[in-house]
Design an enzyme around this catalytic site. Structure first.
Site, short mmCIF file in Angstrom:
data_model
loop_
_atom_site.label_atom_id
_atom_site.label_comp_id
_atom_site.label_asym_id
_atom_site.label_seq_id
_atom_site.Cartn_x
_atom_site.Cartn_y
_atom_site.Cartn_z
N MET A 82 3.04 3.75 1.98
CA MET A 82 2.06 4.04 0.72
C MET A 82 1.80 5.58 0.66
O MET A 82 1.97 6.22 1.68
CB MET A 82 0.87 3.18 0.57
CG MET A 82 1.27 1.79 0.68
SD MET A 82 -0.56 0.95 0.78
CE MET A 82 -1.23 0.95 -0.98
N HIS A 83 1.60 6.04 -0.58
CA HIS A 83 0.84 7.37 -0.94
C HIS A 83 1.69 8.46 -0.72
O HIS A 83 1.30 9.54 -1.13
CB HIS A 83 -0.29 7.49 0.06
CG HIS A 83 -1.22 6.28 0.08
ND1 HIS A 83 -1.94 5.59 -1.12
CD2 HIS A 83 -1.62 5.42 1.10
CE1 HIS A 83 -2.71 4.55 -0.82
NE2 HIS A 83 -2.34 4.71 0.65
N ASP A 240 3.78 -1.39 1.47
CA ASP A 240 3.97 -2.32 2.53
C ASP A 240 2.75 -3.05 2.95
O ASP A 240 3.09 -4.04 3.53
CB ASP A 240 4.21 -1.24 3.70
CG ASP A 240 3.09 -0.29 4.05
OD1 ASP A 240 2.07 -0.04 3.51
OD2 ASP A 240 3.23 0.72 4.92
O1 LIG Z 1 -1.96 4.42 4.19
C1 LIG Z 1 -2.01 3.22 4.34
C2 LIG Z 1 -2.37 2.44 3.25
O2 LIG Z 1 -3.23 2.66 2.46
C3 LIG Z 1 -1.02 2.81 5.39
O3 LIG Z 1 -1.04 1.61 5.68
C4 LIG Z 1 0.50 3.34 4.93
O4 LIG Z 1 0.85 2.15 3.82
C5 LIG Z 1 1.44 3.29 6.12
O5 LIG Z 1 1.56 1.98 6.61
P1 LIG Z 1 2.41 1.68 8.04
O6 LIG Z 1 3.50 2.61 8.33
O7 LIG Z 1 1.27 1.91 9.21
O8 LIG Z 1 2.73 0.32 8.11
#
Ligand SMILES: O=C(CO)[C@@H](O)[C@H](O)COP(=O)(O)O
Ligand SMILES: Nc1ncnc2c1ncn2[C@@H]1O[C@H](COP(=O)(O)OP(=O)(O)O)[C@@H](O)[C@H]1O
EC number: 2.7.1.17
Length: 504
Positions: A82-83, A240
């Protein structure tokens, strides 16, 4: 001929692509890694082209090695880290490396947003403007790289960029859009008030779609590049964590998701959009139409374990290193680890806190340190669960997903620290399965996500809390909770020291 869908899980360490049939059987899986760059303290970047190349490698392997027939791949959908900010120019070329969710350089912009909008910002987005989210990153670029900001015509998130390269069409789904903190959660549209406040052209924001919506077929260019057919349809997909929750069957507020990926997540299904945790926990649109979820995020969960392994056991097998924690004891022979190695998101939104081992003794061996890392990550999850419990939530089951779910020992540690039953999925690819489910629903194979859940989601192992361990962990968690306030000033000072000395 076996019709299937592909679930593309674009993580932070790798992309995993799963081929799933109408009965929910995973018939093939391929993955490819890509690097994370940390050129300065607090920076975390990736080259969006690496996501496209890695995904294509995985798809080519599915076709050439696993013998999937391109015509059988009816749909593709996406789960994305995300983000992360991806900026495109007028010709849709990437303008700079993507700034990721764990990039915390935008503390100044976070403060500026709160100074300008304060509580009103939280009312609109149901979140604080933390460094990890997209808007502070965009404002960092505006302030520090004005030439790039001036050329920017479109803002995308990681999986949206990948989908764009596969289809040629621009879109962003609601679950990822909430993570930009530029979406008005009540109105379900880009917040004109926020865009105006920070002088951001609305044209930067792509069209909003639902996670199950059709986002076009594979383009002729990408078909030639990957071997896919142009008849394969794509569906928007989601964040995700939203996809992880779909793939783990988190469809009621009594089941909680525990995800150990690069980050760590404790996630709760939220049926109503008027819930507002005031930004202590994140609040997001779900990939399930008209549903929501909240979560707390540990920035360095699997990342802490990877750091430890790379730094102290580089040449050894990952699984063997994790397993060695079994030689230690509950409480790692009296050693605690706080996983704040890239700062923390929740419950302490602090970009400058750093990690620590507490209680190092001459008797400690490496396996005690490994155990302390595994336990420290779960103590940080317990801090997140405690936020929910304090508000009256009760959980019957924790569903454990992510790379960390490969370890039975780590799942037992979760059951013992949470004092709650932990179950694992038949396949640990929660987000990839969730993405595949969105494609299956988008194609019309199922009426709703919950119909699809009944067929696709299966649990495997059950880990019950062991009362003697629960009691020990309760004492240890009380000690762990003293680490943040006790180490804050020291570690802030050390981060300032590194900045002053430009140390890497
Ligand atoms: O910043 C967040 C949720 O706000 C993280 O959960 C990212 O979405 C990355 O996820 P992974 O690579 O650890 O699955
Ligand atoms: N055998 C293993 N046992 C426990 N944890 C593991 C194992 N292999 C990988 N991991 C952890 O899983 C994490 C990756 O999980 P994953 O869900 O694939 O992350 P992401 O989606 O962020 O790429 C790594 O950071 C690592 O710490």
């Amino acid at each position: 001929m076996t019709a299937c869908v592909l679930g593309v899980d674009l993580g932070t360490s790798s992309v995993k692509v799963s081929a799933v049939t109408k009965t929910g059987a995973i018939i093939a899986q391929e993955s490819a890694d890509f690097p994370l760059r940390q050129p300065q303290p607090g920076y975390a970047e990736q080259d969006p082209e690496d996501w496209v190349s890695a995904t294509t490698i995985a798809i080519v392997r599915l076709i050439l090695t696993d013998k999937l027939k391109p015509a059988d791949i009816k749909g593709i959908s996406y789960s994305g880290q995300m983000h992360g900010l991806v900026l495109l120019d007028a010709a849709n070329q990437v303008l700079r490396p993507a700034m990721l969710w764990n990039d915390t350089r935008s503390t100044k912009q976070r403060a500026a947003i709160m100074a300008k909008m304060g509580q009103r910002f939280i009312e609109i987005t149901h979140n604080q403007p933390l460094e990890g989210f997209t808007l502070p990153k965009l404002l960092w670029v505006k302030e520090n790289q004005p030439d790039i900001f001036a050329q920017a015509k479109t803002m995308l998130l990681p999986k949206d960029y990948l989908r764009f390269r596969m289809t040629g069409k621009l879109a962003m789904d609601y679950s990822d859009a909430t993570g930009t903190v530029m979406l008005d959660v009540q109105q379900q549209q880009w917040s004109q008030e926020i865009l105006d406040a920070f002088d951001i052209p609305k044209s930067l924001c792509p069209p909003l779609v639902r996670s199950i919506d059709d986002t076009g077929s594979i383009s002729a260019w990408y078909a030639a590049y990957s071997g896919l057919a142009t008849t394969t349809r794509t569906f928007a997909g989601g964040a995700d964590n939203a996809c992880g929750a779909v793939g783990a069957g988190i469809d009621s507020p009594t089941k909680v998701l525990s995800s150990i990926g690069t980050s760590g997540v404790i996630l709760k299904y939220e049926p109503a959009k008027n819930t507002n945790y005031q930004g202590v926990l994140q609040f997001e649109d779900h990939a399930i139409p008209d549903a929501f979820y909240s979560m707390g995020v540990t920035l360095a969960a699997g990342f802490s374990l990877n750091w430890f392994k790379q730094t102290f056991a580089a040449d050894e097998d990952f699984t063997a290193v994790v397993k060695s924690a079994g030689k230690s004891t509950v409480g790692a022979n009296g050693l605690l680890f706080a996983p704040y190695i890239v700062g923390e998101r929740a419950p302490y939104a602090d970009a400058d806190i750093r990690g620590s081992f507490i209680g190092i003794d001459g008797i400690h061996q490496r396996h005690d340190f490994v155990r302390a890392v595994l336990e420290g990550i779960i103590f940080s999850f317990q801090d997140l669960l405690a936020q929910y419990v304090a508000q009256g939530s009760q959980f019957e089951t924790v569903v454990s997903i992510g790379g960390g779910a490969k370890s039975a020992l780590w799942q037992q540690i979760q059951a013992d620290i949470f004092n709650t039953k932990v179950v694992s999925l038949a396949n640990e690819q929660g987000p990839g399965l969730g993405a595949a489910m969105l494609a299956a629903v988008g194609l019309g194979w199922f009426e709703t996500v919950s119909e699809c859940t009944k067929v696709f989601v299966h649990f495997k192992d059950v880990f019950l809390p062991k009362p003697e361990n629960v009691a020990k962990y309760q004492k240890l968690h009380a000690l762990y909770q003293q680490i943040y306030p006790s180490t804050k000033a020291i570690t802030h000072g050390l981060v300032a020291y590194r900045r002053e000395n430009n140390a890497q």
